[in-house]
Design a protein around this motif. Structure first.
Motif, PDB file in Angstrom:
ATOM      1  N   ARG A 168      53.104  66.882  23.734  1.00 40.84           N
ATOM      2  CA  ARG A 168      54.020  65.798  24.106  1.00 40.84           C
ATOM      3  C   ARG A 168      55.383  66.353  24.526  1.00 40.84           C
ATOM      4  O   ARG A 168      56.012  65.844  25.454  1.00 40.84           O
ATOM      5  CB  ARG A 168      54.146  64.783  22.966  1.00 40.84           C
ATOM      6  N   ILE A 169      55.830  67.413  23.874  1.00 31.70           N
ATOM      7  CA  ILE A 169      57.093  68.050  24.267  1.00 31.70           C
ATOM      8  C   ILE A 169      56.960  68.647  25.673  1.00 31.70           C
ATOM      9  O   ILE A 169      57.846  68.483  26.508  1.00 31.70           O
ATOM     10  CB  ILE A 169      57.534  69.105  23.224  1.00 31.70           C
ATOM     11  N   GLN A 170      55.847  69.319  25.944  1.00 30.72           N
ATOM     12  CA  GLN A 170      55.653  69.905  27.274  1.00 30.72           C
ATOM     13  C   GLN A 170      55.623  68.834  28.361  1.00 30.72           C
ATOM     14  O   GLN A 170      56.151  69.043  29.452  1.00 30.72           O
ATOM     15  CB  GLN A 170      54.382  70.751  27.311  1.00 30.72           C
ATOM     16  N   LYS A 171      55.044  67.698  28.067  1.00 33.49           N
ATOM     17  CA  LYS A 171      55.010  66.593  29.045  1.00 33.49           C
ATOM     18  C   LYS A 171      56.450  66.187  29.405  1.00 33.49           C
ATOM     19  O   LYS A 171      56.780  65.999  30.580  1.00 33.49           O
ATOM     20  CB  LYS A 171      54.227  65.409  28.481  1.00 33.49           C
ATOM     21  N   VAL A 172      57.302  66.074  28.395  1.00 33.12           N
ATOM     22  CA  VAL A 172      58.715  65.739  28.637  1.00 33.12           C
ATOM     23  C   VAL A 172      59.394  66.866  29.423  1.00 33.12           C
ATOM     24  O   VAL A 172      60.128  66.604  30.385  1.00 33.12           O
ATOM     25  CB  VAL A 172      59.454  65.464  27.301  1.00 33.12           C
TER      26      VAL A 172
END
Length: 188
Positions: A168-172
């Motif tokens: 989820r952090i990488q998506k952001v």
């Protein structure tokens, strides 16, 4: 008018490099990938996108200043204006910082100043905080201490694992970094 030329520095898989290359619009040409890990996956991605690479092994140089001098020569020869760090696992030294003062940007997987340095996602997860996030910041002599440009919060969910949080952090990151790059370069 030709676009500003930028270099991406990366050491690993290159997910942020790939996000830049896949971005619908980027206000610069990624003209060079600099990598300190021969055999890193990011090099395959650079080849896929036709981006020239400069690969070095820091152990082959007497000092950080020596390899940074070689990098600077390459950047200057290619007329690179900006450097974007994307999973580059080395601290920029004075040689590079002087050559590109105010034009080196990094992305970090936490809400700085919380959880600087290595394994920021693991640090946040272990600390039991309710939220972490992503920070885009200028580079200075310290470790993740430069002036903050943009941040976005990512909640840590009860059902999260370190891996699900990382995704989820990488998506952001993949959405925020190209957006911030465009804002920075269009202001200049």
């Amino acid at each position: 008018m030709s676009k500003i030329k930028a270099a991406v520095f990366a050491s690993g898989t290159g997910s942020n490099f790939e996000a830049m290359m896949e971005s619908v619009y980027l206000a610069c040409d990624i003209a060079l990938l600099v990598c300190d890990k021969p055999g890193a996956i990011v090099l395959e991605k650079a080849e896929k996108y036709g981006v020239p690479t400069f690969v070095f092994d820091a152990k082959q140089f007497p000092s950080k200043a020596d390899y940074e001098k070689v990098i600077l020569e390459k950047l200057e020869k290619m007329k690179i204006s900006w450097i974007f760090l994307a999973g580059y696992m080395r601290i920029a030294g004075p040689t590079l910082l002087r050559g590109y003062e105010g034009r080196i940007v990094n992305i970090h997987p936490s809400l700085l100043p919380a959880f600087p340095g290595m394994d920021a996602i693991g640090q946040a997860f272990q600390a039991g905080v309710e939220a972490t996030g992503v920070t885009v910041h200028y580079i200075d002599e310290g470790i993740d201490t430069g002036p903050i440009i943009a941040q976005e919060t990512v909640a840590i969910l009860k059902e999260d694992t370190e891996e699900s949080l990382k995704k989820r952090i990488q998506k952001v990151e993949h959405e925020l970094y190209p957006k911030v790059i465009n804002q920075l370069l269009e202001q200049k």
